[in-house]
Design an enzyme around this catalytic site. Structure first.
Site, PDB file in Angstrom:
ATOM      1  N   SER A 107       0.835  -1.203   0.000  1.00  0.00           N
ATOM      2  CA  SER A 107       0.000   0.000   0.000  1.00  0.00           C
ATOM      3  C   SER A 107       0.865   1.246   0.000  1.00  0.00           C
ATOM      4  CB  SER A 107      -0.933   0.011   1.223  1.00  0.00           C
ATOM      5  OG  SER A 107      -0.199   0.362   2.384  1.00  0.00           O
ATOM      6  N   SER A 109       0.769   3.919   2.104  1.00  0.00           N
ATOM      7  CA  SER A 109       0.741   4.724   3.333  1.00  0.00           C
ATOM      8  C   SER A 109       2.109   5.268   3.724  1.00  0.00           C
ATOM      9  CB  SER A 109       0.177   3.891   4.490  1.00  0.00           C
ATOM     10  OG  SER A 109       1.080   2.870   4.854  1.00  0.00           O
ATOM     11  N   LYS A 164       5.010   1.516   9.718  1.00  0.00           N
ATOM     12  CA  LYS A 164       4.817   2.961   9.870  1.00  0.00           C
ATOM     13  C   LYS A 164       6.092   3.546  10.462  1.00  0.00           C
ATOM     14  CE  LYS A 164       0.348   2.520   8.897  1.00  0.00           C
ATOM     15  NZ  LYS A 164      -0.230   2.974   7.604  1.00  0.00           N
ATOM     16  N   SER A 268      -3.090   7.524   5.272  1.00  0.00           N
ATOM     17  CA  SER A 268      -2.539   6.490   6.129  1.00  0.00           C
ATOM     18  C   SER A 268      -3.455   6.249   7.321  1.00  0.00           C
ATOM     19  CB  SER A 268      -1.145   6.895   6.630  1.00  0.00           C
ATOM     20  OG  SER A 268      -0.676   5.998   7.609  1.00  0.00           O
TER      21      SER A 268
END
Length: 303
Positions: A107, A109, A164, A268
């Protein structure tokens, strides 16, 4: 977000145990049984050969003895394959459980730091040595630092691995207002960069260098999107440590937890919405992009 087959580590562990048991069984028991059977067959053959020789019949005993011995000592196919796979499976299990584990980014993010299709390598021992499967830390090494790019088990679904950036460590007071961070009362410095064109979607994003701790890195903002989608904020453990409004939030990171955000800030799902990441959920530190088949120039370290 990074998602993988949730039970792969367990499957690998079971495969290692099964092949290892078969390998040990063969080394310590079955191979000796085959040896005894081969010796008995050779003794019987030698006795028969001696009798034939005594009767004046010539026998090529060396060739026949070798064939008999080989036939009795040959491993069954299932044992042969188990013995071949065991060291390979064991090596892979040790490497990915205690040293390094590969992941693929699915993804956007973490754009622009990590792109869809990046294959990354995660240092599994950077934040301590953990037992595989149960992920229990048994050796302390270091704690995550602000600015680290970290892989962890998603608190809402432990079968998924997320990636993250660490924004807040235990005890930090994190504020986010007008798309700018403040950590422990000190505003984080931002340096404007040229707009960023998203390859996945033909959209330009505002791009900045965010000077968080000693780890400057690029982040993106999307014009027209609010600082926070208050309707998407979920109930999560220690939610009382946060104060939310439509244009701002403030959180004090609880002991033993971390506050995580994606670098693609307006695209995100992170600690702003689903809460803090407990230390027990940590998988490791992302250290390098080792391949992107669509863009080999992506290979390199992660900031």
């Amino acid at each position: 977000m990074q998602s993988i087959l949730s039970n792969f580590a367990l499957i690998l562990f079971i495969a290692m145990v099964v092949t290892g048991v078969i390998w040990c069984l063969d080394v310590f028991i079955l191979s000796k049984q085959r040896r005894r059977k081969a010796d008995a067959a050779l003794a019987e053959y030698d006795a028969r050969t001696s009798k034939l020789t005594a009767d004046g019949i010539k026998v090529d005993s060396n060739v026949n003895r070798a064939a008999i011995e080989q036939a009795h000592l040959r491993q069954p196919t299932w044992i042969e394959y188990s013995g071949s796979f065991f060291p390979v499976i064991a090596l892979v299990f040790v490497l990915r459980s205690f040293l390094w584990e590969p992941f693929k980014i699915p993804s956007s993010s973490m754009v622009p730091t990590l792109l869809v299709g990046d294959f990354i390598l995660v240092n599994k021992y950077a934040y301590g040595i953990r037992l595989p499967i149960i992920n229990k830390k048994v050796v302390e090494i270091a704690d995550p630092q602000r600015g680290d790019v970290m892989v962890f088990k998603y608190p809402k679904d432990m079968s998924q691995d997320y990636i993250k950036r660490v924004i807040g460590v235990p005890g930090d007071k994190i504020s986010y207002e007008n798309k700018r961070l403040t950590v422990n009362g000190k505003p984080v410095e931002y340096t404007p960069l040229d707009d960023y064109l998203d390859d996945q979607h033909p959209v330009y994003h505002k791009q900045f260098t965010e000077h968080l701790a000693s780890t400057p890195h690029r982040i993106l903002n999307t014009e027209g999107k609010r600082t926070l989608d208050l309707g998407a904020v979920e109930n999560f453990p220690n939610r009382e440590a946060c104060d939310f409004s439509y244009d701002k939030f403030t959180c004090i990171v609880p002991e033993g937890n971390y506050f995580m955000m994606g670098d693609n800030r307006d695209n995100s799902a992170d600690s702003r919405y689903w809460g803090f990441v407990p230390d027990k959920n940590i998988v490791g530190k992302a250290i390098v992009v080792w391949m992107n088949f669509g863009n080999p120039k992506r290979i390199g370290g992660i900031q």
